[in-house]
Design a protein around this motif. Structure first.
Motif, short mmCIF file in Angstrom:
data_model
loop_
_atom_site.label_atom_id
_atom_site.label_comp_id
_atom_site.label_asym_id
_atom_site.label_seq_id
_atom_site.Cartn_x
_atom_site.Cartn_y
_atom_site.Cartn_z
N VAL A 70 -99.51 -45.70 -21.66
CA VAL A 70 -99.05 -45.19 -22.97
C VAL A 70 -99.50 -46.33 -23.96
O VAL A 70 -99.74 -45.55 -25.19
N ASP A 71 -98.65 -47.07 -23.44
CA ASP A 71 -98.85 -48.15 -25.10
C ASP A 71 -100.60 -48.49 -25.14
O ASP A 71 -101.19 -48.33 -26.51
N LYS A 72 -101.24 -48.27 -25.01
CA LYS A 72 -102.92 -48.26 -24.72
C LYS A 72 -103.64 -46.41 -25.01
O LYS A 72 -104.55 -46.69 -25.61
N GLY A 73 -102.67 -46.00 -25.81
CA GLY A 73 -103.19 -44.58 -25.66
C GLY A 73 -104.02 -43.63 -24.26
O GLY A 73 -104.49 -42.57 -24.61
N MET A 74 -103.35 -44.10 -23.13
CA MET A 74 -104.37 -43.69 -22.17
C MET A 74 -103.85 -42.44 -22.00
O MET A 74 -104.62 -41.46 -21.15
N ALA A 75 -102.63 -42.36 -22.22
CA ALA A 75 -101.29 -41.07 -21.91
C ALA A 75 -100.55 -40.96 -23.02
O ALA A 75 -100.46 -41.45 -23.87
N ASP A 76 -99.58 -39.57 -22.84
CA ASP A 76 -99.12 -39.06 -23.47
C ASP A 76 -98.11 -39.74 -23.12
O ASP A 76 -97.57 -40.26 -22.15
N SER A 77 -96.73 -40.46 -24.26
CA SER A 77 -95.24 -41.17 -23.32
C SER A 77 -94.95 -40.13 -22.10
O SER A 77 -93.75 -40.38 -21.15
N SER A 78 -95.26 -38.77 -22.02
CA SER A 78 -94.17 -37.61 -20.62
C SER A 78 -95.03 -38.59 -19.50
O SER A 78 -93.99 -38.19 -19.06
N LEU A 79 -95.95 -38.53 -19.72
CA LEU A 79 -96.08 -39.76 -18.84
C LEU A 79 -94.95 -40.56 -17.90
O LEU A 79 -94.67 -41.12 -16.97
N LEU A 80 -94.19 -41.51 -18.98
CA LEU A 80 -93.10 -42.17 -18.32
C LEU A 80 -92.29 -41.01 -17.99
O LEU A 80 -91.09 -42.19 -16.81
N ASP A 81 -91.72 -40.10 -17.86
CA ASP A 81 -91.26 -39.36 -17.56
C ASP A 81 -91.44 -38.58 -16.13
O ASP A 81 -90.56 -38.81 -14.85
N THR A 82 -92.62 -39.76 -15.25
CA THR A 82 -93.36 -39.18 -14.01
C THR A 82 -92.25 -40.24 -12.83
O THR A 82 -92.42 -40.26 -11.53
N TYR A 83 -92.29 -41.94 -13.75
CA TYR A 83 -91.15 -43.02 -12.81
C TYR A 83 -90.20 -42.22 -12.33
O TYR A 83 -89.86 -42.78 -10.97
N GLU A 84 -89.05 -41.99 -13.32
CA GLU A 84 -87.99 -40.85 -12.36
C GLU A 84 -88.02 -40.21 -11.16
O GLU A 84 -87.52 -39.72 -10.09
N SER A 85 -88.99 -39.08 -11.43
CA SER A 85 -89.45 -37.95 -10.58
C SER A 85 -90.31 -38.65 -9.15
O SER A 85 -89.33 -37.62 -8.22
N GLU A 86 -90.86 -39.04 -9.53
CA GLU A 86 -92.07 -40.31 -8.25
C GLU A 86 -90.58 -41.38 -7.22
O GLU A 86 -90.52 -41.13 -6.40
N ARG A 87 -90.00 -42.14 -8.28
CA ARG A 87 -89.46 -42.55 -7.71
C ARG A 87 -87.74 -43.16 -7.58
O ARG A 87 -87.61 -43.02 -6.19
N GLN A 88 -87.44 -41.79 -8.03
CA GLN A 88 -85.71 -41.77 -7.72
C GLN A 88 -85.82 -40.76 -5.56
O GLN A 88 -84.74 -41.91 -5.73
N GLY A 89 -86.96 -40.20 -5.92
CA GLY A 89 -86.85 -39.80 -4.49
C GLY A 89 -87.26 -40.70 -3.60
O GLY A 89 -86.18 -40.05 -2.25
N ILE A 90 -87.73 -41.58 -3.21
CA ILE A 90 -88.13 -42.76 -2.50
C ILE A 90 -86.92 -43.50 -2.36
O ILE A 90 -86.59 -43.87 -1.02
N ALA A 91 -86.17 -43.86 -3.79
CA ALA A 91 -85.39 -44.74 -3.65
C ALA A 91 -84.12 -43.53 -2.21
O ALA A 91 -82.90 -44.48 -1.97
N GLN A 92 -83.88 -42.33 -3.20
CA GLN A 92 -82.94 -41.57 -1.57
C GLN A 92 -82.82 -41.98 -0.22
O GLN A 92 -82.74 -41.64 0.38
N THR A 93 -84.69 -41.62 -0.27
CA THR A 93 -84.69 -41.92 1.35
C THR A 93 -85.17 -42.96 2.17
O THR A 93 -84.10 -42.89 3.50
#
Length: 564
Positions: free
Chosen positions: A332-355
């Motif tokens: 996101v910082d270098k302009g490779m992605a939109d800031s909305s990519l950062l939303d996927t941090y929670e959606s991906e890692r939170q489920g792993i933590a629950q498991t």
């Protein structure tokens, strides 16, 4: 008030915070690490780095020789033993995870046992040599204010009392289970807060003569006291006794005489000289944060999840948190992605933590089965006699062997370590034992490891800050990879890597196939052969991942209500 500006502020200089700083610097983002305590605690805590964590450490450029040199020798940390005491009868024995050479077919880096202070020392050595990282000890984070494009934090130098203002584009809270950042943001932890109260007694002793050729990393104790576990960080020097206690008991209740008595009961002898180093309370929890992010502030490691120690998943989950988060911040910082990519941090890692949290709870509960079969009641005066009788009785022996075997999954979780995937693509594997790991080249999964002819792993082909296009001999992929964008790094069979001409096939692809792999080693998309349609498929997957539609991800977590 002094003001400092930095792209990323990391609160917490433990292993997760320091490793995150190294990975950010590797990806071009300087950072400040603010550590509250002036000196590193030398009491050992976590002791295992699993294969995925070691793969991440290698990708971050850590000196792997130094990590292995600081680790427990493999023959001393390869087993878990259930005993009446260290010098007493052995009830059962199981391997501790996959540390043998056979696992190298699945990973270049089998699990090692290394005390957390030793791991932190290697990390700090690497961190202090990096000019893009500033480590400030004795610097306590107090509060922050978020603005549209920055976070303004107030910190205090604990020695001078001077305040410091840090203006950063992002803030990562890696400040542990009692995270001040999480508390300030008002993010609740969901799940049981206090499953069990323990007192950690760190002591030094040379106990080799008591082991009788029975080295292990963990000793589960079923003797006359309520002691539970001995952890052998170094059988010739460094030990920890985890003693179950009551909520009202404090460190003051565990003076030198009490601790010595508990240690003597646990080891089954009062002869070896004992030096008590630290005594600290510890509460077993099973919680995951309701949110992993709020604006430009992100939780990582124990700030976002607290697990029972059974299974050794806590620190390792935090390492993978940083692996997921840091490349996204850099993208996101270098302009490779939109800031909305950062939303996927929670959606991906939170489920792993629950498991991982649920598995840690399950592991803790498994030990109750063995306790029941043994007739183990730590407060009963005839506990020792009960256990001795059942160990010598043929019917009792068979039941005990079955109960010990039932613990095997507790100490072999290779699928959780290497087989977790994002996006639900491997949900069918959830029905498999957690020891059963089948590498698969599918979207969301970790890129399968295969040795290359030059000694590297396929994982070494992943680019640390760009998407990697791993393709076979088909030259059309190489000729057209630029059409995927400037942030795609093409790696071609025969030109950039070789495994006797079979690598793509062993990864589940035809010789003309390709894999699009994220900087954290997880597969974004798969194409079986080159075509305009396949190229468009990869381009669409890249576009949808790097420029996703903003979503609100605040799902309610409902951990199981159970007590180990």
């Amino acid at each position: 008030m002094q003001t400092v500006q930095v792209p990323v502020l990391i609160v917490g200089g433990g292993p997760v915070g320091m490793l995150g700083a190294i990975m950010l610097a590797q990806r071009g983002l300087p950072c400040l690490v603010a550590e509250k305590y002036p000196h590193r605690l030398d009491a050992p805590k976590a002791h295992a780095l699993n294969p995925r964590s070691l793969e991440i450490c290698a990708a971050a450029g850590l000196p792997m020789d130094a990590l292995h040199a600081a680790a427990t020798p493999r023959h001393e940390g390869a087993y878990v033993r259930m005993v009446t005491s260290l010098a007493g009868a052995q009830i059962g024995c199981l391997p501790y995870e996959r540390q043998d050479e056979a696992v190298r077919a699945l990973t270049q880096w089998p699990l090692i046992n290394i005390s957390q202070p030793a791991f932190e020392h290697v990390l700090e050595q690497a961190l202090t040599q990096n000019q893009h990282i500033t480590l400030r000890k004795g610097l306590e984070w107090r509060s922050c204010e978020q603005q549209q494009d920055q976070v303004i934090s107030t910190l205090i130098d604990r020695e001078s009392g001077e305040p410091l203002q840090v203006i950063s584009r992002y803030l990562i809270a890696a400040d542990g289970s009692s995270s001040a950042v999480r508390e300030h943001l008002g993010i609740p932890m969901l799940g049981p807060k206090a499953l069990q109260y323990n007192m950690m007694v760190h002591f030094e002793a040379d106990l080799r003569e008591l082991l009788h050729e029975r080295p292990a990393i963990l000793y589960f104790l079923f003797g006359p006291s309520s002691s539970r576990v001995l952890i052998a960080y170094d059988i010739g020097k460094t030990w920890v006794l985890m003693h179950r206690c009551e909520e009202h008991e404090t460190v003051e209740d565990f003076g030198p005489e009490v601790c010595l008595q508990l240690i003597h009961q646990a080891i089954g002898s009062d002869k070896p000289p004992i030096q008590i180093k630290h005594v600290r309370p510890w509460v077993m929890s099973a919680q995951v944060a309701q949110r992993y992010a709020q604006g430009r502030v992100f939780l990582a490691g124990d700030a976002g999840h607290r697990f029972p120690p059974s299974g050794g998943l806590g620190l390792n989950t935090g390492v993978a948190d940083m692996d997921n988060l840091t490349w996204k911040l850099a993208a996101v910082d270098k302009g490779m992605a939109d800031s909305s990519l950062l939303d996927t941090y929670e959606s991906e890692r939170q489920g792993i933590a629950q498991t991982n949290m649920r598995q840690s709870l399950s592991n803790a509960q498994r030990m109750k089965v063995l306790m029941d079969v043994l007739g183990y009641h730590p407060d009963a005066p005839d506990t020792a006699e009960q256990i001795t009788q059942r160990l010598t009785d043929a019917h009792g022996q068979k039941a005990i062997e079955e109960a010990v075997e039932y613990q095997r999954e507790h100490f072999d979780s290779l699928r959780l370590q290497l087989g977790y995937a994002y996006g639900g693509t491997l949900q069918q594997d959830d029905a498999l034992p957690i020891s059963e790991f089948r590498p698969q080249a599918v979207a969301g999964a970790r890129l399968p490891h295969h040795p290359l002819s030059d000694g590297r792993s396929t994982l070494d082909l992943v680019h640390f800050s760009e998407m990697a296009l791993l393709c076979g001999h088909e030259s059309q992929w190489t000729a057209n990879s630029h059409r995927l964008g400037s942030y795609v790094h093409c790696v071609s069979q025969g030109r950039d890597y070789d495994m006797h001409g079979h690598c793509p096939v062993l990864m589940g692809l035809s010789d003309s196939g390709a894999l699009l792999v994220r900087p954290d080693g997880h597969i974004l998309a798969v194409a079986q052969a080159f075509s305009e349609g396949a190229l468009k498929q990869l381009k669409d997957a890249l576009q949808n991942h790097l420029h996703p539609s903003p979503v609100s991800i605040n799902a309610t977590i409902s951990p199981p209500e159970c007590t180990p």
